[in-house]
Design a protein around this motif. Structure first.
Motif, PDB file in Angstrom:
ATOM      1  N   GLY B  14     -42.112 -15.664  20.971  1.00 55.68           N
ATOM      2  CA  GLY B  14     -41.495 -16.811  20.566  1.00 55.68           C
ATOM      3  C   GLY B  14     -40.104 -16.733  20.140  1.00 55.68           C
ATOM      4  O   GLY B  14     -39.326 -15.677  20.704  1.00 55.68           O
ATOM      5  N   PHE B  15     -39.436 -17.645  19.557  1.00 57.10           N
ATOM      6  CA  PHE B  15     -37.914 -17.427  19.075  1.00 57.10           C
ATOM      7  C   PHE B  15     -37.704 -16.112  18.537  1.00 57.10           C
ATOM      8  O   PHE B  15     -36.834 -15.301  18.700  1.00 57.10           O
ATOM      9  N   ILE B 202     -41.620   2.252  17.526  1.00 61.07           N
ATOM     10  CA  ILE B 202     -41.822   1.526  16.429  1.00 61.07           C
ATOM     11  C   ILE B 202     -42.446   0.219  17.162  1.00 61.07           C
ATOM     12  O   ILE B 202     -41.887  -0.127  18.224  1.00 61.07           O
ATOM     13  N   THR B 203     -43.373  -0.382  16.350  1.00 58.49           N
ATOM     14  CA  THR B 203     -43.846  -1.676  16.767  1.00 58.49           C
ATOM     15  C   THR B 203     -43.508  -2.940  15.977  1.00 58.49           C
ATOM     16  O   THR B 203     -43.754  -2.505  14.651  1.00 58.49           O
ATOM     17  N   VAL B 204     -43.132  -3.974  16.471  1.00 58.63           N
ATOM     18  CA  VAL B 204     -42.758  -5.020  15.437  1.00 58.63           C
ATOM     19  C   VAL B 204     -43.777  -6.060  15.694  1.00 58.63           C
ATOM     20  O   VAL B 204     -43.933  -6.538  17.048  1.00 58.63           O
ATOM     21  N   ASN B 205     -44.275  -6.537  14.779  1.00 55.08           N
ATOM     22  CA  ASN B 205     -45.388  -7.644  14.893  1.00 55.08           C
ATOM     23  C   ASN B 205     -44.456  -9.161  14.639  1.00 55.08           C
ATOM     24  O   ASN B 205     -44.199  -9.321  13.669  1.00 55.08           O
ATOM     25  N   ALA B 206     -44.445  -9.729  15.800  1.00 56.74           N
ATOM     26  CA  ALA B 206     -43.457 -10.975  15.575  1.00 56.74           C
ATOM     27  C   ALA B 206     -44.268 -12.159  16.184  1.00 56.74           C
ATOM     28  O   ALA B 206     -44.001 -12.775  16.969  1.00 56.74           O
ATOM     29  N   THR B 207     -45.663 -12.292  15.654  1.00 53.45           N
ATOM     30  CA  THR B 207     -46.429 -13.153  16.161  1.00 53.45           C
ATOM     31  C   THR B 207     -46.658 -14.519  15.352  1.00 53.45           C
ATOM     32  O   THR B 207     -47.684 -15.225  15.442  1.00 53.45           O
ATOM     33  N   GLY B 208     -45.685 -14.887  14.412  1.00 52.01           N
ATOM     34  CA  GLY B 208     -45.612 -16.105  13.657  1.00 52.01           C
ATOM     35  C   GLY B 208     -46.843 -16.467  12.962  1.00 52.01           C
ATOM     36  O   GLY B 208     -47.315 -15.598  12.228  1.00 52.01           O
ATOM     37  N   ALA B 209     -47.485 -17.479  13.131  1.00 54.07           N
ATOM     38  CA  ALA B 209     -48.470 -17.919  12.569  1.00 54.07           C
ATOM     39  C   ALA B 209     -49.631 -17.081  12.773  1.00 54.07           C
ATOM     40  O   ALA B 209     -50.788 -16.864  11.904  1.00 54.07           O
ATOM     41  N   TRP B 210     -49.616 -15.919  13.951  1.00 58.13           N
ATOM     42  CA  TRP B 210     -50.909 -15.083  14.160  1.00 58.13           C
ATOM     43  C   TRP B 210     -50.578 -13.842  13.695  1.00 58.13           C
ATOM     44  O   TRP B 210     -51.199 -13.035  13.616  1.00 58.13           O
ATOM     45  N   ALA B 211     -49.475 -13.650  12.638  1.00 58.47           N
ATOM     46  CA  ALA B 211     -49.189 -12.338  12.234  1.00 58.47           C
ATOM     47  C   ALA B 211     -49.929 -11.699  11.269  1.00 58.47           C
ATOM     48  O   ALA B 211     -50.366 -10.486  11.282  1.00 58.47           O
ATOM     49  N   GLY B 212     -50.990 -12.489  10.879  1.00 59.07           N
ATOM     50  CA  GLY B 212     -51.942 -12.063   9.656  1.00 59.07           C
ATOM     51  C   GLY B 212     -53.237 -11.458  10.634  1.00 59.07           C
ATOM     52  O   GLY B 212     -53.582 -10.292  10.289  1.00 59.07           O
ATOM     53  N   LYS B 213     -53.433 -12.101  11.571  1.00 62.31           N
ATOM     54  CA  LYS B 213     -54.418 -11.636  12.624  1.00 62.31           C
ATOM     55  C   LYS B 213     -54.150 -10.339  13.400  1.00 62.31           C
ATOM     56  O   LYS B 213     -55.094  -9.454  13.338  1.00 62.31           O
ATOM     57  N   VAL B 214     -52.933 -10.252  13.853  1.00 59.45           N
ATOM     58  CA  VAL B 214     -52.486  -9.212  14.672  1.00 59.45           C
ATOM     59  C   VAL B 214     -52.450  -7.873  13.586  1.00 59.45           C
ATOM     60  O   VAL B 214     -52.763  -6.985  13.948  1.00 59.45           O
ATOM     61  N   ALA B 215     -51.886  -8.276  12.327  1.00 60.68           N
ATOM     62  CA  ALA B 215     -51.928  -7.234  11.281  1.00 60.68           C
ATOM     63  C   ALA B 215     -53.224  -6.642  10.961  1.00 60.68           C
ATOM     64  O   ALA B 215     -53.385  -5.170  10.814  1.00 60.68           O
ATOM     65  N   GLU B 216     -54.175  -7.474  11.036  1.00 55.80           N
ATOM     66  CA  GLU B 216     -55.495  -7.081  10.769  1.00 55.80           C
ATOM     67  C   GLU B 216     -55.873  -5.835  12.002  1.00 55.80           C
ATOM     68  O   GLU B 216     -56.813  -5.002  11.269  1.00 55.80           O
TER      69      GLU B 216
END
Ligand SMILES: Cc1cc2nc3c(=O)[nH]c(=O)nc-3n(C[C@H](O)[C@H](O)[C@H](O)COP(=O)(O)OP(=O)(O)OC[C@H]3O[C@@H](n4cnc5c(N)ncnc54)[C@H](O)[C@@H]3O)c2cc1C
Ligand code: SF4
Lengths: 253, 394
Positions: B14-15, B202-216
């Motif tokens: 995304g942006f 390093i990995t950056v989770n930039a999944t916006g509204a899905w950030a919680g799901k991916v962090a899981e």
């Protein structure tokens, strides 16, 4: 949008990278006033997570969701279900033609975007230049500070290229959108370079005047008219160069 | 100090992901973006498209407003290619709006947002379609952008610095080294259906509204609540400028011109799941009413489209490092002892470059890589060039 739901069957051409295409059918309950893209997205969300398709803005400003719906090129985010089928009916969805299919409904827009770039296509223009010349009789003025500007009409969706019979048989042909882009840029900033690009062996003269491009364009670009208008410009330029031959170094490479 | 350039995986294009890819690539990182769909196919593509001047937030959230005006000025310079810059009006329709005017006028000035109070007569001359009953008008430097092209311009710039984009790759888990540090992601190539692993420092989770799901997937919590809103597009561009209602942020308070269209938005409510959010007819109706208040002729203009997308709203009392109040960056090492993973979420399209800058600063600090941000200095690459050298990495 408060309708009795319709039952429809959606048949999608599926294709894994490098494998043979096949058709898969999904039975769906839909609101007739929702858009084809909504149905496709629901198939992905609830029926088959492997389905691939392109989309971004969902309101016809980005051009990513072009597909063939019942054999006709459509921007699926603004195509209502009602406009393409009836209750109990079928909708057939295929990827755009004349682009390489990567998988399912995803086509590779790479060459097309790079061709657009070559024509110096600029997505933002002064408001009076962004309009179709025949829509406003006012003469083109040069943009002054503070003059309104807007994103131009062509959203680079590729529908016109998919629908174009010349592009279908002639892989060299740059296609309607690219010629329309050259025309748009020429109206703003005439140059020999743009004339030469349009006059190129892969350009203007490969068009068969089928007008399919204008028929399917979802954004009011009227590529067919622009191609014809550009032909006039190129023709005048040729006549001029017969009367007063251009010096070779003035010809743009 | 590290001397060989570090590598980074960014999940989500995304942006936020695209701007971060550009920033890290410009600082010398070997960047790999992994996105499960097309660029901007999440919230970013379906954004309203307002390049905020900040005026919308100047009373309720001055910090956000200041961030917006700063980034508004930068993006108008570096991303001119996908922005229509015609300014915006804030207009009062009733006495309550008029009552808000003094606080608004004070607020915009406090936040450093250029503002002009203009007479009703002048406003109506400039925007004849406006509701003739407006009581006052202020002009601010709002603009409209093309969402996909903005993301592509950042991605094209990232590519020019060597970043690789893997679109249609769904991240399904994290890879760990012998010490439990996250050292990459496992993904499915959705074109072929085949699994593939990507490795990075390093990995950056930039999944916006899905950030919680991916962090899981990494066993960590990120308290984002997908908070959608609806937008309705009309067949006709009725104004040159952005029209805002002069009031506290409210439903349907912004009418945005874009290409040949007008787009009204938006609403705000919470959902559990952001993969598919239906467009609710009652919200569309509400938008239609609000739009007609600002520009009466919209009452009779055909709708062209209606769409929905989800803000990544941050909730809960998490310790997440508040790099700004408007977005958050979680270093899961300090928070949960998980090394190698950072999450960035929240924010706005308008502030994506600043979010990327601050996240890249954090990533550099973690890895001991000393390079500063330069993304505000140069115009972005032409968005078409996203397709240049379009080689997939896997
Ligand atoms: C209704 C609405 C209107 C808005 N209007 C404006 C506006 O006018 N102006 C403004 O400045 N801001 C606006 N915003 C805010 C702005 O749109 C968002 O803040 C911004 O788009 C968020 O970008 P992002 O990159 O963080 O998230 P996203 O764009 O959602 O990107 C996250 C990406 O991660 C991907 N992803 C998810 N899971 C996985 C996985 N497992 N593997 C790989 N990839 C994955 C998704 O596909 C998605 O593309 C609006 C937001 C909403 C909801
Ligand atoms: S000319 Fe029309 S159909 Fe062709 S790419 Fe542009 S918007 Fe699409």
């Amino acid at each position: 949008m408060t309708n009795q739901p319709w039952q429809v069957q959606i048949k999608i051409q599926r294709q894994r990278a490098g494998e043979k295409p096949y058709v898969q059918a999904f039975a769906l309950e839909v609101d007739p006033d929702e858009y084809v893209l909504d149905a496709v997205e629901r198939i992905w969300a609830f029926h088959d997570r492997t389905l691939t398709y392109r989309h971004a803005c969902h309101h016809s400003t980005c051009g990513a969701c072009g597909m063939r719906v019942n054999g006709r090129e459509k921007l699926t985010c603004i195509t209502t279900i009602r406009s393409v089928t009836q209750n109990g009916g079928t909708i057939r969805i295929d990827p755009l033609r004349n682009f390489p299919v990567v998988s399912d409904l995803v086509v590779d827009m790479g060459d097309f975007f790079l061709r657009m770039n070559k024509s110096d296509f600029n997505s933002v223009a002064p408001d009076n230049a962004a309009r179709l010349p025949y829509e406003h009789p006012k003469k083109l003025e040069t943009q002054t500070e503070g003059e309104p500007e807007r994103l131009v009409d062509c959203i680079e969706c590729g529908l016109c290229i998919s629908a174009c019979p010349a592009a279908n048989t002639d892989k060299e042909y740059v296609g309607p959108a690219v010629l329309a882009a050259i025309h748009l840029m020429y109206t703003q900033n005439p140059s020999q370079k743009l004339i030469n690009q349009a006059d190129d062996h892969s350009g203007l003269w490969r068009c068969h005047s089928a007008y399919e491009c204008t028929e399917v364009c979802p954004s009011g670009v009227d590529p067919a008219w622009r191609i014809m208008d550009m032909r006039k410009t190129v023709f005048k330029d040729r006549v001029k160069s017969i009367i007063k031959p251009r010096l070779p170094e003035k010809k743009d490479a | 100090m590290k001397t060989t350039p570090p590598s980074a995986i960014i999940i989500g294009a995304g942006f936020t992901g695209c701007a971060l890819a550009y920033d890290l690539a410009q600082r010398g990182f070997a960047v790999m973006v992994v996105e499960r769909g097309e660029l901007a196919s999440g919230t970013s593509g379906r954004t309203h498209g307002l390049l905020h001047s900040g005026a919308r937030y100047c009373v309720t959230d001055a910090e956000a407003a200041i961030e917006c005006i700063q980034e508004n000025i930068i993006l108008r310079r570096i991303a001119k290619q996908c922005i229509e810059y015609n300014g915006g009006y804030f207009v009062a329709l009733d006495d309550a709006d008029l009552g808000y005017a003094p606080a608004f006028f004070q607020g915009v000035q406090n936040c450093g947002i250029p503002v002009d109070e203009i007479s009703v007569k002048r406003a109506l001359e400039a925007e004849p379609a406006l509701n003739p009953k407006i009581l006052t008008a202020f002009q601010v430097p709002d603009a409209a952008f093309d969402p996909l092209r903005l993301a592509m311009a950042f991605a094209a710039s990232a590519r020019q610095h060597g970043a690789k984009f893997n679109t249609f790759f769904d991240v399904v888990g994290f890879l760990r080294d012998g010490q439990g540090k996250i050292c990459g992601v496992s993904a499915i190539n959705r074109h072929s259906g085949k699994p593939v692993d990507f490795h990075a420092d390093i990995t950056v989770n930039a999944t916006g509204a899905w950030a919680g799901k991916v962090a899981e997937f990494a066993g960590v919590t990120v308290p984002v609540r997908p908070t959608p809103g609806v937008m309705v597009a009309y067949e006709k561009r009725v104004t040159t400028r952005v029209i805002n209602r002069l009031c506290e942020p409210d439903d349907g308070d912004i009418l945005l011109p874009q290409r040949r269209m007008a787009v009204i938005g938006t609403t705000s409510f919470e959902v559990e799941e952001a993969d598919y959010i239906p467009v609710y007819p009652d919200q569309v109706k509400q938008m239609h009413q609000r739009a007609a208040l600002l520009v009466p002729e919209l009452e009779n203009i055909k709708m062209r489209g209606a769409y929905m997308s989800a803000r990544p709203l941050i909730g809960g009392m998490m310790s997440g490092r508040s790099l700004s109040r408007t977005f958050k960056c979680y270093d899961h090492q300090t928070d949960e002892g998980i090394n190698g993973l950072v999450t960035v979420t929240g924010g706005k399209a308008t502030t994506c470059r600043a979010m990327a800058e601050k996240t890249a600063d954090l990533v550099c600090q973690k890895l001991g890589w000393q390079r500063v941000c330069e993304t505000a200095q140069y115009p972005l690459a032409d968005y078409h060039l996203y397709y240049q050298a379009n080689e997939a990495a896997a």
